[in-house]
Write a protein that holds these residues in place. Structure first.
Motif, PDB file in Angstrom:
ATOM      1  N   GLU A 186      -0.493   0.395  -8.252  1.00 19.96           N
ATOM      2  CA  GLU A 186       1.009   0.775  -8.526  1.00 19.96           C
ATOM      3  C   GLU A 186       1.156   1.777  -7.756  1.00 19.96           C
ATOM      4  O   GLU A 186       1.001   1.547  -6.517  1.00 19.96           O
ATOM      5  CB  GLU A 186       0.932   1.555 -10.308  1.00 19.96           C
ATOM      6  N   ASN A 187       1.608   2.884  -7.920  1.00 20.21           N
ATOM      7  CA  ASN A 187       1.937   3.955  -7.037  1.00 20.21           C
ATOM      8  C   ASN A 187       0.892   5.299  -7.069  1.00 20.21           C
ATOM      9  O   ASN A 187       1.202   6.309  -6.607  1.00 20.21           O
ATOM     10  CB  ASN A 187       3.255   4.581  -7.269  1.00 20.21           C
ATOM     11  N   GLU A 188      -0.427   5.012  -7.491  1.00 26.36           N
ATOM     12  CA  GLU A 188      -1.484   5.726  -7.451  1.00 26.36           C
ATOM     13  C   GLU A 188      -2.330   5.492  -6.033  1.00 26.36           C
ATOM     14  O   GLU A 188      -3.295   4.899  -6.514  1.00 26.36           O
ATOM     15  CB  GLU A 188      -2.159   5.711  -8.801  1.00 26.36           C
ATOM     16  N   LEU A 189      -2.118   6.361  -5.296  1.00 25.21           N
ATOM     17  CA  LEU A 189      -3.074   6.199  -4.089  1.00 25.21           C
ATOM     18  C   LEU A 189      -4.496   6.417  -4.281  1.00 25.21           C
ATOM     19  O   LEU A 189      -5.238   5.770  -3.761  1.00 25.21           O
ATOM     20  CB  LEU A 189      -2.523   7.494  -3.239  1.00 25.21           C
ATOM     21  N   ASP A 190      -4.890   7.523  -5.308  1.00 26.19           N
ATOM     22  CA  ASP A 190      -6.170   7.913  -5.824  1.00 26.19           C
ATOM     23  C   ASP A 190      -6.914   6.550  -6.092  1.00 26.19           C
ATOM     24  O   ASP A 190      -8.064   6.621  -6.332  1.00 26.19           O
ATOM     25  CB  ASP A 190      -6.375   8.963  -6.344  1.00 26.19           C
ATOM     26  N   ARG A 191      -6.307   5.654  -6.668  1.00 27.74           N
ATOM     27  CA  ARG A 191      -6.917   4.599  -7.524  1.00 27.74           C
ATOM     28  C   ARG A 191      -7.885   3.938  -6.252  1.00 27.74           C
ATOM     29  O   ARG A 191      -8.705   3.177  -6.668  1.00 27.74           O
ATOM     30  CB  ARG A 191      -5.887   3.688  -7.990  1.00 27.74           C
ATOM     31  N   LEU A 192      -7.146   4.018  -4.856  1.00 29.73           N
ATOM     32  CA  LEU A 192      -8.043   3.284  -3.998  1.00 29.73           C
ATOM     33  C   LEU A 192      -9.344   4.045  -3.908  1.00 29.73           C
ATOM     34  O   LEU A 192     -10.452   3.275  -3.589  1.00 29.73           O
ATOM     35  CB  LEU A 192      -7.372   3.588  -2.652  1.00 29.73           C
ATOM     36  N   SER A 208       1.330 -12.475  -2.607  1.00 33.82           N
ATOM     37  CA  SER A 208       2.402 -13.230  -2.848  1.00 33.82           C
ATOM     38  C   SER A 208       3.691 -12.372  -3.341  1.00 33.82           C
ATOM     39  O   SER A 208       4.739 -12.213  -2.643  1.00 33.82           O
ATOM     40  CB  SER A 208       2.399 -14.586  -3.669  1.00 33.82           C
ATOM     41  N   GLU A 209       3.543 -11.848  -4.671  1.00 27.19           N
ATOM     42  CA  GLU A 209       4.622 -11.127  -4.874  1.00 27.19           C
ATOM     43  C   GLU A 209       4.606  -9.857  -4.557  1.00 27.19           C
ATOM     44  O   GLU A 209       3.415  -9.181  -4.118  1.00 27.19           O
ATOM     45  CB  GLU A 209       4.626 -10.941  -6.602  1.00 27.19           C
ATOM     46  N   GLY A 210       5.755  -9.124  -4.135  1.00 28.00           N
ATOM     47  CA  GLY A 210       5.837  -7.924  -3.513  1.00 28.00           C
ATOM     48  C   GLY A 210       5.391  -6.667  -4.483  1.00 28.00           C
ATOM     49  O   GLY A 210       5.176  -7.155  -5.635  1.00 28.00           O
ATOM     50  N   ASN A 211       4.928  -5.692  -3.986  1.00 26.36           N
ATOM     51  CA  ASN A 211       4.367  -4.707  -4.961  1.00 26.36           C
ATOM     52  C   ASN A 211       4.814  -3.331  -4.175  1.00 26.36           C
ATOM     53  O   ASN A 211       5.726  -3.371  -3.368  1.00 26.36           O
ATOM     54  CB  ASN A 211       3.129  -4.878  -5.283  1.00 26.36           C
ATOM     55  N   ALA A 212       4.285  -2.264  -4.815  1.00 25.15           N
ATOM     56  CA  ALA A 212       4.662  -1.027  -3.935  1.00 25.15           C
ATOM     57  C   ALA A 212       4.347  -0.933  -2.539  1.00 25.15           C
ATOM     58  O   ALA A 212       4.841   0.088  -1.869  1.00 25.15           O
ATOM     59  CB  ALA A 212       3.978   0.056  -4.936  1.00 25.15           C
ATOM     60  N   LEU A 213       3.364  -1.711  -1.962  1.00 23.57           N
ATOM     61  CA  LEU A 213       3.065  -1.530  -0.546  1.00 23.57           C
ATOM     62  C   LEU A 213       3.741  -2.527   0.206  1.00 23.57           C
ATOM     63  O   LEU A 213       4.083  -1.853   1.270  1.00 23.57           O
ATOM     64  CB  LEU A 213       1.668  -1.950  -0.472  1.00 23.57           C
ATOM     65  N   GLY A 214       4.149  -3.600  -0.114  1.00 19.22           N
ATOM     66  CA  GLY A 214       4.982  -4.351   0.673  1.00 19.22           C
ATOM     67  C   GLY A 214       5.187  -5.732   0.064  1.00 19.22           C
ATOM     68  O   GLY A 214       5.246  -5.837  -1.072  1.00 19.22           O
ATOM     69  N   ALA A 215       5.748  -6.569   1.082  1.00 14.39           N
ATOM     70  CA  ALA A 215       6.352  -7.962   0.462  1.00 14.39           C
ATOM     71  C   ALA A 215       5.133  -8.980   0.666  1.00 14.39           C
ATOM     72  O   ALA A 215       4.261  -8.898   1.404  1.00 14.39           O
ATOM     73  CB  ALA A 215       7.376  -8.423   1.165  1.00 14.39           C
ATOM     74  N   PHE A 228       5.015   4.194   0.694  1.00 14.95           N
ATOM     75  CA  PHE A 228       3.665   4.285   0.001  1.00 14.95           C
ATOM     76  C   PHE A 228       2.586   3.280   0.690  1.00 14.95           C
ATOM     77  O   PHE A 228       1.370   3.567   0.839  1.00 14.95           O
ATOM     78  CB  PHE A 228       3.848   3.765  -1.115  1.00 14.95           C
ATOM     79  N   GLY A 229       3.201   1.826   0.985  1.00 16.80           N
ATOM     80  CA  GLY A 229       2.082   0.838   1.872  1.00 16.80           C
ATOM     81  C   GLY A 229       1.508   1.806   3.026  1.00 16.80           C
ATOM     82  O   GLY A 229       0.249   1.656   3.537  1.00 16.80           O
ATOM     83  N   ARG A 230       2.276   2.618   3.918  1.00 22.43           N
ATOM     84  CA  ARG A 230       1.781   3.200   4.963  1.00 22.43           C
ATOM     85  C   ARG A 230       0.756   4.387   4.430  1.00 22.43           C
ATOM     86  O   ARG A 230      -0.295   4.260   5.128  1.00 22.43           O
ATOM     87  CB  ARG A 230       3.077   3.528   5.836  1.00 22.43           C
ATOM     88  N   GLN A 231       1.081   4.753   3.478  1.00 21.64           N
ATOM     89  CA  GLN A 231      -0.067   5.793   3.088  1.00 21.64           C
ATOM     90  C   GLN A 231      -1.287   5.058   2.459  1.00 21.64           C
ATOM     91  O   GLN A 231      -2.475   5.667   2.716  1.00 21.64           O
ATOM     92  CB  GLN A 231       0.544   6.408   1.990  1.00 21.64           C
ATOM     93  N   GLN A 238      -9.396   5.525   5.902  1.00 18.85           N
ATOM     94  CA  GLN A 238     -10.242   6.756   5.488  1.00 18.85           C
ATOM     95  C   GLN A 238     -11.325   6.394   4.705  1.00 18.85           C
ATOM     96  O   GLN A 238     -12.383   6.890   5.141  1.00 18.85           O
ATOM     97  CB  GLN A 238      -9.336   7.798   5.139  1.00 18.85           C
ATOM     98  N   LEU A 239     -11.361   5.722   3.678  1.00 18.15           N
ATOM     99  CA  LEU A 239     -12.298   5.114   2.889  1.00 18.15           C
ATOM    100  C   LEU A 239     -13.243   4.324   3.402  1.00 18.15           C
ATOM    101  O   LEU A 239     -14.519   4.536   3.252  1.00 18.15           O
ATOM    102  CB  LEU A 239     -11.676   4.434   1.786  1.00 18.15           C
ATOM    103  N   GLY A 240     -12.794   3.117   4.035  1.00 20.28           N
ATOM    104  CA  GLY A 240     -13.590   2.400   4.720  1.00 20.28           C
ATOM    105  C   GLY A 240     -13.571   1.027   3.896  1.00 20.28           C
ATOM    106  O   GLY A 240     -14.493   0.387   3.735  1.00 20.28           O
ATOM    107  N   ILE A 241     -12.269   0.667   3.534  1.00 23.49           N
ATOM    108  CA  ILE A 241     -11.955  -0.454   2.863  1.00 23.49           C
ATOM    109  C   ILE A 241     -11.321  -1.377   3.855  1.00 23.49           C
ATOM    110  O   ILE A 241     -10.183  -0.977   4.194  1.00 23.49           O
ATOM    111  CB  ILE A 241     -11.018  -0.262   1.646  1.00 23.49           C
TER     112      ILE A 241
END
Length: 418
Positions: A186-192, A208-215, A228-231, A238-241
């Motif tokens: 969603e819009n929770e960056l720390d969930r990453l 396929s469906e757009g979300n808070a990061l992009g299309a 938010f997608g850029r963040q 930073q994490l290594g994903i």
């Protein structure tokens, strides 16, 4: 539909012999519990020889070379779903809502793979919703799958590149947890951070469906990567994903490649220049990915990597996409993400056409529907037949090594924390 009585498809299937000796003990998923008591006893599809899929014809000398390559080189699938589908697909959603993905351990023991990016149930983990991609469902799905894996020895939960090397040495298969889209954060960056802590090592921007990061690729307009997608891209770096844009819209993919400080993956796609499907990538996206050091994995899910020359989906059309991408960006930037499973993949697409955005990705395209992709039908046969094809077509050992694992490892050494 394919006529299974066609003489081309009724020849006896090749008797599969393991490409590498793996530490398979005969374990079946969730056998630490009692089927029918602790969970419903679902009849599952056979993991081996489900259909008469054909291997490329090679000489004994070529087969010997194939087996030597499996012994010497890392074999990494950039994208698969190594679960076993139920026989009765009319009850698939009910099956999914129990949250138990049955891993095809027997089939994997024949695959020759040393590592596989497995993408779990993803948006079909509709345990609490009909829309999928929910946070609770993702965590439930991940924990349940890893619980099963923890009860056997052949498949190991992979978190580092050293784990991949160790898996090959020890007769194991490194299981790399991947998610095809990021809607659940969603819009929770720390969930990453949480997903990384739970072992996720590859994530798509949008499915396929757009979300808070992009299309995603089904959206009528692609506004590109959001703020938010850029963040999120920065946090994944930073994490290594490792980052995947297979199902992202073209502009969102290009933005992600530009913003990411690390090379990225197109884990499972093909060349739109060969088949005009939104599900495949245009040349500019493939080039941009390669220019940043990234890799595209060629996919084989039914009716994706077709071509005008090979409109009936098979190993040949799949490999035509491979060769096109090699000609476009070079052997250092192409790998294989077959995106196959154990079971009736075409039937599964019919059962989940809306959830998987099948219509949106194929649009107006007309094609002959097959019942299975001949030559690359399941994880058990995918890499053996890919390597047979490469050997038969005189690829060098060095180039085969890059395509079947070396290129992926190079990106992981940059994209992962370690």
């Amino acid at each position: 539909m394919t006529d299974l009585k066609d003489p081309q498809t009724t020849q006896p299937p090749v008797q599969q012999v393991p490409m590498q000796k793996k530490n398979y003990s005969g374990y079946k998923s969730f056998s630490y519990l009692e089927a029918g008591k602790d969970y419903p006893d679902w009849p599952l599809t056979p993991e081996l020889n489900r259909v008469p899929s054909r291997a490329p014809e090679v000489t004994p000398e070529q087969e010997g070379r194939v087996r030597r390559l499996f012994q010497e080189e890392l074999m990494i699938s950039l994208h698969d779903h190594c679960f076993v589908a139920p026989q009765d697909l009319s009850r698939f959603l009910e099956f999914r809502r129990w949250g138990r993905d049955f891993t095809g351990y027997e089939g994997l023991s024949m695959s020759g793979l040393d590592a596989v990016f497995d993408n779990l149930m993803n948006g079909t983990a509709m345990i609490t919703s009909r829309g999928g991609w929910k946070w609770d469902d993702t965590i439930f799905d991940l924990g349940m799958r890893l619980s099963d894996i923890a009860h056997q020895e052949m498949v190991m939960h992979c978190k580092t590149t050293e784990d991949i090397v160790s898996a090959k040495k020890n007769g194991q298969i490194a299981f790399i947890v991947s998610l095809e889209g990021a809607a659940m954060i969603e819009n929770e960056l720390d969930r990453l951070d949480i997903l990384y802590g739970l072992g996720v090592r590859c994530m798509g921007i949008a499915y396929s469906e757009g979300n808070a990061l992009g299309a995603g690729l089904k959206e009528p307009r692609d506004g590109g990567l959001t703020v938010f997608g850029r963040q999120a891209v920065r946090r994944m770096n930073q994490l290594g994903i490792a980052i995947d844009v297979s199902h992202s819209g073209d502009q969102t993919a290009l933005d992600t490649i530009e913003v990411s400080e690390k090379p990225i993956f197109i884990t499972h796609a093909g060349a739109r220049a060969l088949w005009n499907s939104n599900r495949l990538k245009p040349d500019d996206v493939i080039r941009a990915c390669a220019d940043k050091g990234g890799v595209i994995g060629i996919e084989a899910a039914p009716h994706t990597t077709l071509t005008e020359k090979h409109p009936r989906h098979s190993l040949e059309s799949f490999m035509e996409h491979f060769e096109y991408c090699v000609d476009l960006v070079g052997i250092d930037h192409v790998a294989f993400g077959p995106d196959v499973l154990f079971g009736d993949h075409v039937g599964l697409h019919h059962a989940l056409s809306e959830a998987l955005s099948i219509g949106a990705s194929r649009g107006h395209l007309q094609y002959e529907e097959v019942e299975y992709v001949d030559g690359i039908e399941s994880p058990a046969e995918a890499f053996p037949n890919i390597v047979r094809w490469l050997v038969k077509h005189d690829y060098s050992d060095a180039d085969i090594a890059k395509a079947v694992g070396g290129n992926v490892m190079r990106v992981l050494k940059e994209a992962w924390y370690r």
